[in-house]
Design a protein around this motif. Structure first.
Motif: not given
Length: 313
Positions: A98-118
């Motif tokens: 959905t977000l990629s379709g709106k902005i025209g860029l690749p998008v990846k999504v993660g859980n907030d705690a997981n991305v904080a760990a990364l």
């Protein structure tokens, strides 16, 4: 040629947004309000408007942007599909598409705690670590498992939900998840305060905690550092339970290090020492020397992790 990426950490109140270059340097950061009205219908549009505005201001073409990483407070499958975010009003849908379709860029999504760990493993307390576990001790207990530089999200998007490991069979108070005896009920800021209230009601043992109008986790650790016996007992209880839980996790993930973050981590060395002590007592011998460090990125960790998802290994 320099490339850019955006990290967007979506919370229930604000979206924290960072503009990064592909070496991991944060070039700018800002916040926008998270509009949860109408089940969060405008959240993605607001993010798009903010990102496009920033690109215009900075003179950055979309051709120079590798993509957008987004962290959300809920389970995520396949770096794409969000499985309900109660705090945002979202149900299950493909946020990346959905977000990629709106902005025209690749998008990846993660859980907030997981991305904080990364983020912490990339540029924070665990910098350079490819195999680590982050434990976030805040109002609740969150976690993120990073193996070979990648988030372990699991089939149901519930990988890293260590706060809901069952650590007690005798607990009668109900956790926010609806079950009893979860790690979150003991090792979070609210958990140790809950333990303190029970301890103070159990007898009339002398403690400086009785002089306080409202006991906080910080009060308990400060009193323990000052030698207060009841507070030391409470910290020991937290260390016993959390150290044991992490020893069990180590048997599965065998991380190079545990990174401890969240508000409770501000207690510092006293927390690391007590958790590591009980971890060593319970850990499989090959894992006994696993490192314990404090997180260092604070509230920026999620943005860093979101950007890292875009830039890859």
């Amino acid at each position: 040629m320099k490339k850019y990426g955006f990290g967007v950490d979506v919370g229930g109140t604000t979206c924290k947004i960072g503009l990064f270059d592909n070496t991991g340097v944060i070039l700018d950061k800002w916040e926008i309000k998270t509009n949860t009205e109408n089940n969060g219908a405008s959240i993605l549009d607001d993010i798009v408007a903010s990102l496009e505005g920033k690109m215009a201001d900075a003179g950055i073409s979309k051709d120079d942007v590798e993509g957008v990483g987004i962290g959300v407070p809920g389970p995520v499958k396949n770096d794409s599909i969000v499985c309900q975010c109660v705090n945002l009003g979202w149900g299950t849908f493909d946020v990346a598409e959905t977000l990629s379709g709106k902005i025209g860029l690749p998008v990846k999504v993660g859980n907030d705690a997981n991305v904080a760990a990364l983020g912490e493993m990339w540029k924070g307390g665990g910098q350079g670590c490819k195999n680590g576990v982050m434990v976030t001790l805040g109002t609740g207990v969150g976690g993120g498992v990073i193996i070979n530089g990648s988030i372990i999200g699991g089939v149901h998007g519930a990988g890293g939900e260590i706060g809901h490991m069952k650590v007690s069979d005798t607990e009668t108070d109900v956790c926010g998840c609806g079950k009893c005896g979860c790690l979150e009920q003991y090792a979070s800021a609210t958990g140790i305060v809950r333990l303190a209230k029970k301890r103070l009601a159990a007898d009339d043992a002398a403690t400086t905690l009785r002089d306080l109008p409202e006991v906080t986790a910080k009060d308990i650790f400060d009193a323990a550092k000052a030698g207060d016996a009841v507070s030391l007992e409470l910290v020991e209880t937290l260390g016993t339970i959390l150290g044991g839980a992490l020893a069990a996790i180590a048997c599965v993930a065998d991380p190079e290090m545990f990174v401890i973050g969240g508000g409770v981590s501000k207690a510092g060395q006293i927390l690391l020492d007590v958790v590591q002590k009980h971890f060593k007592e319970r850990a499989f011998q090959a894992c006994e020397d696993t490192k314990f460090v404090l997180a260092s990125l604070g509230n920026d960790a999620g943005m860093y992790g979101c950007a890292k998802m875009i830039f890859g290994k």
